[in-house]
Design a protein around this motif. Structure first.
Motif: not given
Length: 336
Positions: A176-183, A213-230
């Motif tokens: 699945s794809e999860i896109e944040g439209l803002s910070g 109790n979390v397993l995260i595998e084979d995922c691509w995390v990139h280009d986060l919001s990186n807004g001012e003050g975040e």
């Protein structure tokens, strides 16, 4: 917001002849053999594909796509099984570091899967399976052993997948794809007791909140919001036990690829294995003091970029296990 249980009940009722025939855009809906409770199988050829865009509707639907997922690949898509754990050349079992680097061709919704536009949904039925939706909003999970797959979520909600209100367990989110439209979208999934596989996560403030109790595998995390003050992290944990990150590509965060702290207790048994990590001040910022000093940290066979501000990691764990880590550009070892 409609509850998933309501949607499923309506779908099954229609499938049994309780409503007029399918519309031109929705196709025929049936509850076939093997369908998990709370899901339906759609044979519709209408609706956007995984590469298109769409507007949300007021009443979400659930669907099982007839398209087969493609195997992880960095080249042209193939028709293999993404969960295959044997080598195609030797027939031997694949190790944790085998397989292509996660990226645009082998994470997110597989190419060709058709998606049905939807608004926000609530899942309140144990064992429910949600598939084939293009969601403008959020998913709230209030049940155990829920599976979400072949879904695209575009959200400015604080929790694109909200999963903590009733301490549920057994959530699996994959392909699945999860896109944040803002910070304002704090993280793709929050906070514990879940498995994430082959997700394409971007645009959120943090990639994942992963406390225990979390397993995260084979995922691509990139280009986060990186807004001012975040204070952006690829994966953030504020204390807990049993978080494993395996064979992911995590970059594009202003603070750290992986950040742990002591707000909720010590970070225990954190395993970082066979990942590509890049960016941040310290790329791995594994912290804690006093009663919340991290313990049982393992940093194994990861590949690091050189674009960190201070170094590949800083660790407060007094006895970590660190083996086989290198810089990605030239395979030069990173010593403990």
């Amino acid at each position: 917001m409609r509850s998933f249980k309501w949607v499923a009940s309506m779908t099954l009722w229609m499938a049994c002849g309780g409503a007029p025939g399918p519309s031109e855009t929705e196709g025929e809906t049936t509850a076939g053999p093997g369908t998990t409770a709370g899901t339906a199988t759609s044979t519709s050829d209408a609706g956007p594909t995984s590469t298109g865009t769409s507007e949300a509707t007021s009443e979400p639907a659930t669907t099982t796509s007839t398209a087969e997922p493609t195997a992880p690949t960095t080249g042209d898509p193939t028709t293999g099984d993404p969960a295959d754990t044997t080598s195609t050349t030797t027939g031997e079992p694949l190790g944790p570091c085998d397989g292509p680097r996660p990226g645009p061709d082998n994470t997110g919704v597989p190419q060709g899967v058709r998606l049905v536009p939807s608004g926000s949904i609530k899942i309140d039925e144990d064992g429910a399976v949600v598939e084939g939706l293009d969601i403008d909003g959020e998913i709230t999970v209030l049940a155990d052993n829920v599976t979400i797959r072949n879904v695209r979520i575009r959200s400015s909600d604080y929790y694109p997948i909200r999963y903590f209100d009733e301490d549920n367990v057994g959530l699996v989110v994959e392909d699945s794809e999860i896109e944040g439209l803002s910070g304002d979208a704090t993280a793709a999934i929050s906070f514990a007791n879940y498995t994430a596989r082959r997700l394409n996560v971007h645009g959120t403030a943090d990639g994942f909140k992963a406390d225990s109790n979390v397993l995260i595998e084979d995922c691509w995390v990139h280009d986060l919001s990186n807004g001012e003050g975040e204070h952006n992290d690829g994966v953030q944990s504020t204390g807990g036990a049993g978080v494993t990150l395996r064979h992911n590509d995590i970059s594009g965060a202003s603070n750290a690829a992986v950040q742990t702290g002591d707000l909720g207790g010590a970070t225990i048994d954190l395993v970082l294995e066979c990942n590509w990590f890049a960016g941040g001040g310290y790329t791995l910022n594994i912290r804690g003091e006093g009663e919340t000093v991290p313990m049982g940290t393992q940093i194994l066979h990861n590949r690091f970029g050189r674009d960190h501000g201070y170094g590949p990691w800083t660790l407060d764990d007094p006895n970590p296990i660190i083996e086989g880590n290198v810089y990605d550009d030239d395979d030069s070892p990173i010593l403990p």
